[in-house]
Design a protein around this motif. Structure first.
Motif, short mmCIF file in Angstrom:
data_model
loop_
_atom_site.label_atom_id
_atom_site.label_comp_id
_atom_site.label_asym_id
_atom_site.label_seq_id
_atom_site.Cartn_x
_atom_site.Cartn_y
_atom_site.Cartn_z
N GLN A 1 45.29 52.49 35.34
CA GLN A 1 43.90 52.66 35.78
C GLN A 1 43.32 51.39 36.39
O GLN A 1 42.23 51.41 36.93
CB GLN A 1 43.02 53.15 34.62
CG GLN A 1 42.84 52.15 33.49
CD GLN A 1 43.82 52.39 32.36
OE1 GLN A 1 44.95 52.81 32.58
NE2 GLN A 1 43.39 52.12 31.13
N TRP A 2 44.04 50.28 36.28
CA TRP A 2 43.55 49.04 36.87
C TRP A 2 44.02 48.87 38.32
O TRP A 2 43.69 47.89 38.97
CB TRP A 2 44.01 47.83 36.05
CG TRP A 2 43.41 47.81 34.67
CD1 TRP A 2 42.25 48.43 34.26
CD2 TRP A 2 43.92 47.14 33.52
NE1 TRP A 2 42.01 48.18 32.94
CE2 TRP A 2 43.03 47.39 32.45
CE3 TRP A 2 45.03 46.34 33.29
CZ2 TRP A 2 43.23 46.87 31.18
CZ3 TRP A 2 45.23 45.83 32.02
CH2 TRP A 2 44.34 46.09 30.97
N ALA B 1 49.84 45.33 32.90
CA ALA B 1 48.99 46.12 33.80
C ALA B 1 48.92 47.57 33.33
O ALA B 1 49.90 48.13 32.87
CB ALA B 1 49.55 46.05 35.21
N SER C 1 46.50 45.23 41.35
CA SER C 1 45.97 45.61 40.04
C SER C 1 44.95 44.57 39.61
O SER C 1 45.22 43.39 39.63
CB SER C 1 47.12 45.68 39.02
OG SER C 1 46.62 45.91 37.72
N ASP C 2 43.77 45.01 39.26
CA ASP C 2 42.69 44.07 38.93
C ASP C 2 41.77 44.64 37.87
O ASP C 2 40.81 45.34 38.19
CB ASP C 2 41.92 43.70 40.20
CG ASP C 2 40.84 42.67 39.92
OD1 ASP C 2 40.77 42.15 38.79
OD2 ASP C 2 40.07 42.37 40.85
N PRO C 3 42.03 44.33 36.59
CA PRO C 3 41.21 44.89 35.51
C PRO C 3 39.72 44.63 35.69
O PRO C 3 38.90 45.50 35.46
CB PRO C 3 41.73 44.16 34.27
CG PRO C 3 43.09 43.69 34.63
CD PRO C 3 43.09 43.47 36.11
N ARG C 4 39.38 43.42 36.11
CA ARG C 4 37.98 43.03 36.14
C ARG C 4 37.27 43.41 37.43
O ARG C 4 36.05 43.26 37.53
CB ARG C 4 37.87 41.51 35.92
CG ARG C 4 38.37 41.06 34.57
CD ARG C 4 37.26 40.93 33.60
NE ARG C 4 36.29 39.98 34.09
CZ ARG C 4 36.35 38.68 33.90
NH1 ARG C 4 37.32 38.16 33.23
NH2 ARG C 4 35.43 37.89 34.37
N ARG C 5 38.00 43.82 38.39
CA ARG C 5 37.43 44.27 39.68
C ARG C 5 36.65 43.16 40.38
O ARG C 5 35.65 43.43 41.06
CB ARG C 5 36.52 45.48 39.47
CG ARG C 5 37.22 46.67 38.87
CD ARG C 5 36.24 47.70 38.40
NE ARG C 5 35.82 48.61 39.46
CZ ARG C 5 34.62 49.18 39.52
NH1 ARG C 5 33.74 48.92 38.59
NH2 ARG C 5 34.32 50.01 40.48
N ARG D 1 43.67 49.11 41.94
CA ARG D 1 42.49 49.30 42.79
C ARG D 1 42.84 49.63 44.23
O ARG D 1 42.00 50.09 44.99
CB ARG D 1 41.63 48.03 42.76
CG ARG D 1 41.35 47.48 41.37
CD ARG D 1 40.53 48.44 40.54
NE ARG D 1 40.32 47.90 39.18
CZ ARG D 1 39.83 48.62 38.17
NH1 ARG D 1 39.52 49.89 38.36
NH2 ARG D 1 39.70 48.07 36.99
#
Length: 279
Positions: A121-122, A118, A138-142, A124
């Motif tokens: 910046q991921w 993680a 935490s969610d990179p892809r949103r 959210r």
DNA sequence: ATTGTGGCCTGCCCGC
DNA sequence: TGCGGGCAGGCCACAA
């Protein structure tokens, strides 16, 4: 990706966040807040309160603010004589790359299709807890999101606990492909693409079969394999740890009978199945 | 009402 | 070595 199994691990992790006063809310990404709720509104509701219970229906994690509430899943109709307290619920969806992290501990070790580690910046959404703790999404892809008081009635029975009669009802007599039907969250909650391929492979049922074509015996078999698969994957620790998942690919063969796996698109999702024993 | 399709989001991987 | 296209799938809006 987070299917029922991963979200159940997130729920168990989230139980360690219960009854700890919330002192801050971090919601830097408006896109991640669904249903028009704002960061300031969440802050007003949450700061000073604490989570009383962590529930799960399908892939949706539900965290109720306030005192403890029944964790047996869905609450039944409330008697008119006792409407009970108004409960504010924070709904968390994880999309396919969302993780839950509590006090630096992740709910799952590894998430297929998601970056291994993680990055700050991921993050959210997060709540700060009294004493320095922190619950973060935490969610990179949103593709996930936070929702206030999500409509739980829109979800079918949870796949981990569905009874045979309830499964029969969920399937109905639809002409839709079987795989698309068991992934329909309004009918049956919790089954994602990987678990769907695993369950149907185990049950020996083609994902392309029209749902209505299942015999009573096949439905019963599907129910048994569905429940068994959920149990197995919970024990193994992830929806990607099924027996057929590593055999989804070009040139791969069925681990049961050696036939070459076939690719199809069902319900808009990439589907792999064995043409020999899945009928 | 039910059902199917497309688009959103972003990191990764492949081929050039 | 960098770059761009395709791919991954949960969910929702939209159309038929």
């Amino acid at each position: 990706m987070p299917e029922l199994v991963e979200v159940e691990f997130y729920r168990r992790l989230a139980e360690d966040a219960l009854h700890r006063p919330i002192i801050s809310v971090v919601a830097p990404d408006p896109w991640f807040l669904k249903g028009g709720v704002s960061a300031s509104a969440l802050r007003r509701l949450m700061v000073g309160a604490s989570f009383g219970s962590a529930r799960r229906v399908g892939k949706l994690l539900l965290m109720d603010l306030g005192p403890a509430r029944s964790c047996s899943g869905r609450t039944g109709p409330t008697p008119a004589s006792d409407p009970g307290p108004v409960v504010v619920t924070i709904g968390i969806r994880f999309g396919m790359t969302g993780r839950l992290v509590l006090d630096g501990r992740a709910g799952v070790d590894r998430l297929i299709y998601a970056p291994r580690q993680a990055r700050p910046q991921w993050e959210r959404f997060a709540v700060g807890l009294a004493g320095g703790g922190r619950l973060a999404v935490s969610d990179p892809r949103r593709l996930g999101g936070i929702e206030l008081n999500p409509n739980e009635a829109r979800l079918g029975p949870d796949a981990a606990a569905v009874t045979l009669p309830a499964l029969r009802h969920a399937l109905g007599h639809s002409h839709v492909a079987l795989k698309a039907r068991i992934m329909d969250q309004q009918r049956l909650a919790g089954i994602g693409n990987l678990m769907a391929d695993e369950v149907l492979w185990r049950a020996g049922l083609s994902p392309l079969r029209p749902t209505h074509s299942l015999s009573p015996a096949e439905t019963k078999s599907l129910h048994r394999h569905l429940r068994r698969t959920v149990t197995d994957l919970l024990e193994r620790g992830g929806s990607h740890l099924g027996d057929v998942i590593d055999h989804r690919g070009v040139g791969m063969t069925c681990p049961r009978d050696g036939a070459e796996m076939v690719r199809a698109v069902v319900g808009g999702r990439t589907t792999w199945f064995c043409p020999r024993h899945q009928n």
